[in-house]
Design a protein around this motif. Structure first.
Motif, PDB file in Angstrom:
ATOM      1  N   ARG A 132     -48.327  51.963  25.388  1.00  0.00           N
ATOM      2  CA  ARG A 132     -47.412  51.328  24.441  1.00  0.00           C
ATOM      3  C   ARG A 132     -48.163  50.991  23.169  1.00  0.00           C
ATOM      4  O   ARG A 132     -49.258  50.433  23.199  1.00  0.00           O
ATOM      5  CB  ARG A 132     -46.816  50.060  25.047  1.00  0.00           C
ATOM      6  N   LEU A 133     -47.561  51.370  22.028  1.00  0.00           N
ATOM      7  CA  LEU A 133     -48.176  51.104  20.726  1.00  0.00           C
ATOM      8  C   LEU A 133     -47.651  49.837  20.091  1.00  0.00           C
ATOM      9  O   LEU A 133     -48.311  49.261  19.223  1.00  0.00           O
ATOM     10  CB  LEU A 133     -47.922  52.291  19.784  1.00  0.00           C
ATOM     11  N   GLY A 134     -46.450  49.424  20.475  1.00  0.00           N
ATOM     12  CA  GLY A 134     -45.833  48.244  19.880  1.00  0.00           C
ATOM     13  C   GLY A 134     -44.326  48.419  19.830  1.00  0.00           C
ATOM     14  O   GLY A 134     -43.762  49.233  20.564  1.00  0.00           O
ATOM     15  N   ASP A 135     -43.702  47.663  18.965  1.00  0.00           N
ATOM     16  CA  ASP A 135     -42.255  47.775  18.808  1.00  0.00           C
ATOM     17  C   ASP A 135     -41.911  49.078  18.083  1.00  0.00           C
ATOM     18  O   ASP A 135     -42.730  49.619  17.343  1.00  0.00           O
ATOM     19  CB  ASP A 135     -41.695  46.590  18.013  1.00  0.00           C
ATOM     20  N   CYS A 136     -40.697  49.547  18.303  1.00  0.00           N
ATOM     21  CA  CYS A 136     -40.235  50.757  17.611  1.00  0.00           C
ATOM     22  C   CYS A 136     -40.100  50.455  16.122  1.00  0.00           C
ATOM     23  O   CYS A 136     -39.660  49.373  15.735  1.00  0.00           O
ATOM     24  CB  CYS A 136     -38.884  51.203  18.163  1.00  0.00           C
TER      25      CYS A 136
END
Length: 141
Positions: A132-136
């Motif tokens: 996971r990179l973060g929020d979209c």
């Protein structure tokens, strides 16, 4: 009163057949335990053994990972394994192919996905490491 003698065995047989029919139905579209722990957001899927750039996927519903090669299709699913850290799901998409997806959860922000099957008459067999990179991020205008 003789019919009462057969009533209990008949009800038991009906219960067995009803249970077998229920167990044979494809899984509902609700996520498995492992898939349900995957956090929504922007994910990077890096194909194992490939030098290709990783896929970036915005996951609102992690259940879409089950049909990575058949996105958006109405497919029948059968949950093979539903464990806290591992899920294996077979699915069949009439006229479009079928697949088997295994997800092994490392953390809610990291997992390994393997998927194989047939799409549009051609075989596929892929493995991804995901993080996971973060929020979209909203699309640029």
């Amino acid at each position: 009163m003789r019919y009462g003698f057969w009533l209990r065995p008949l009800m038991a047989i009906m219960a067995v057949f009803a249970g077998a029919a229920f167990a044979a139905k494809p899984a509902a579209t609700s996520p498995t335990v492992a898939v349900g722990q995957i956090q929504p957001g922007q994910w990077q899927l890096r194909e194992a053994g490939s030098t290709a750039p990783p896929r970036l996927v915005c996951l609102g519903d992690a259940d879409q990972l089950i049909q990575l090669q058949h996105p958006g299709m109405a497919c029948a699913r059968f949950v093979v394994d539903d464990l806290p850290r591992t899920a294996t799901v077979n699915y069949s998409c009439p006229g479009a192919g079928h697949g088997r997806t295994m997800i092994h959860l490392e953390t809610p922000k990291s997992f390994h996905l393997e998927t194989q099957g047939i799409v549009s008459g051609a075989p596929f067999d892929m493995a991804f490491d995901a993080r996971r990179l973060g929020d979209c991020t909203p699309p640029a205008r």
